[in-house]
Motif scaffolding. Structure first.
Motif, mmCIF file in Angstrom:
data_model
loop_
_atom_site.group_PDB
_atom_site.id
_atom_site.type_symbol
_atom_site.label_atom_id
_atom_site.label_comp_id
_atom_site.label_asym_id
_atom_site.label_seq_id
_atom_site.Cartn_x
_atom_site.Cartn_y
_atom_site.Cartn_z
ATOM 1 N N SER A 161 0.823 -1.209 0.000
ATOM 2 C CA SER A 161 0.000 0.000 0.000
ATOM 3 C C SER A 161 0.860 1.263 0.000
ATOM 4 O O SER A 161 0.366 2.349 0.238
ATOM 5 N N TRP A 162 2.143 1.125 -0.252
ATOM 6 C CA TRP A 162 3.077 2.244 -0.270
ATOM 7 C C TRP A 162 2.730 3.179 -1.413
ATOM 8 O O TRP A 162 2.468 2.765 -2.530
ATOM 9 N N ASP A 163 2.701 4.476 -1.142
ATOM 10 C CA ASP A 163 2.317 5.468 -2.133
ATOM 11 C C ASP A 163 3.190 6.704 -1.952
ATOM 12 O O ASP A 163 3.343 7.193 -0.833
ATOM 13 N N ALA A 164 3.768 7.206 -3.033
ATOM 14 C CA ALA A 164 4.646 8.377 -2.937
ATOM 15 C C ALA A 164 4.517 9.223 -4.191
ATOM 16 O O ALA A 164 4.136 8.736 -5.254
ATOM 17 N N MET A 165 4.854 10.510 -4.048
ATOM 18 C CA MET A 165 4.884 11.447 -5.167
ATOM 19 C C MET A 165 6.299 12.021 -5.253
ATOM 20 O O MET A 165 6.915 12.303 -4.219
ATOM 21 N N LEU A 166 6.787 12.182 -6.446
ATOM 22 C CA LEU A 166 8.112 12.753 -6.685
ATOM 23 C C LEU A 166 7.928 13.841 -7.732
ATOM 24 O O LEU A 166 7.302 13.610 -8.764
ATOM 25 N N SER A 167 8.445 15.030 -7.449
ATOM 26 C CA SER A 167 8.285 16.119 -8.414
ATOM 27 C C SER A 167 9.598 16.881 -8.572
ATOM 28 O O SER A 167 10.397 16.978 -7.651
ATOM 29 N N PHE A 168 9.780 17.392 -9.788
ATOM 30 C CA PHE A 168 10.935 18.219 -10.122
ATOM 31 C C PHE A 168 10.412 19.553 -10.624
ATOM 32 O O PHE A 168 9.587 19.598 -11.544
ATOM 33 N N HIS A 169 10.875 20.642 -10.017
ATOM 34 C CA HIS A 169 10.428 21.983 -10.361
ATOM 35 C C HIS A 169 11.618 22.808 -10.834
ATOM 36 O O HIS A 169 12.671 22.798 -10.196
ATOM 37 N N VAL A 170 11.444 23.520 -11.938
ATOM 38 C CA VAL A 170 12.484 24.403 -12.472
ATOM 39 C C VAL A 170 12.065 25.836 -12.170
ATOM 40 O O VAL A 170 10.969 26.258 -12.540
ATOM 41 N N GLN A 171 12.944 26.571 -11.468
ATOM 42 C CA GLN A 171 12.659 27.962 -11.130
ATOM 43 C C GLN A 171 13.756 28.856 -11.687
ATOM 44 O O GLN A 171 14.937 28.557 -11.522
ATOM 45 N N PRO A 172 13.381 29.959 -12.339
ATOM 46 C CA PRO A 172 14.395 30.905 -12.825
ATOM 47 C C PRO A 172 15.230 31.443 -11.656
ATOM 48 O O PRO A 172 14.708 31.696 -10.576
ATOM 49 N N HIS A 173 16.512 31.570 -11.898
ATOM 50 C CA HIS A 173 17.427 32.087 -10.887
ATOM 51 C C HIS A 173 18.413 32.997 -11.606
ATOM 52 O O HIS A 173 19.257 32.510 -12.365
#
Length: 77
Positions: A24-36
């Motif tokens: 029942s393991w559940d996970a979310m992985l996200s990659f965000h690109v932000q201007p710098h």
């Protein structure tokens, strides 16, 4: 572990859902690109796990360095 793409917004972020077929393991992985500055971007990697048992909190804390190293290897590859 199976990663499924949940959402893609070009030049902003990608969201994956990680699932295991036998638990029942559940996970979310996200990659965000932000201007710098004007010529650079910053990559933010975020992981969220549905914690159902006290031991999962401890396991997640142990997994954080592996997530960081895996992300680095993924980017270098």
């Amino acid at each position: 572990v199976i990663l499924t793409v949940v959402e893609v917004v070009p030049e902003q972020h990608v969201v994956f859902r990680a699932e295991q077929s036998h638990s029942s393991w559940d996970a979310m992985l996200s990659f965000h690109v932000q201007p710098h500055w004007e010529d650079r971007v910053r990559l933010l990697a975020r992981a969220r796990v549905a914690l159902r048992h006290p031991g999962e909190v401890f396991a997640l804390e142990l997994a954080r360095p592996m997530i960081a190293l895996g992300t680095r290897g993924w980017l270098l590859g």
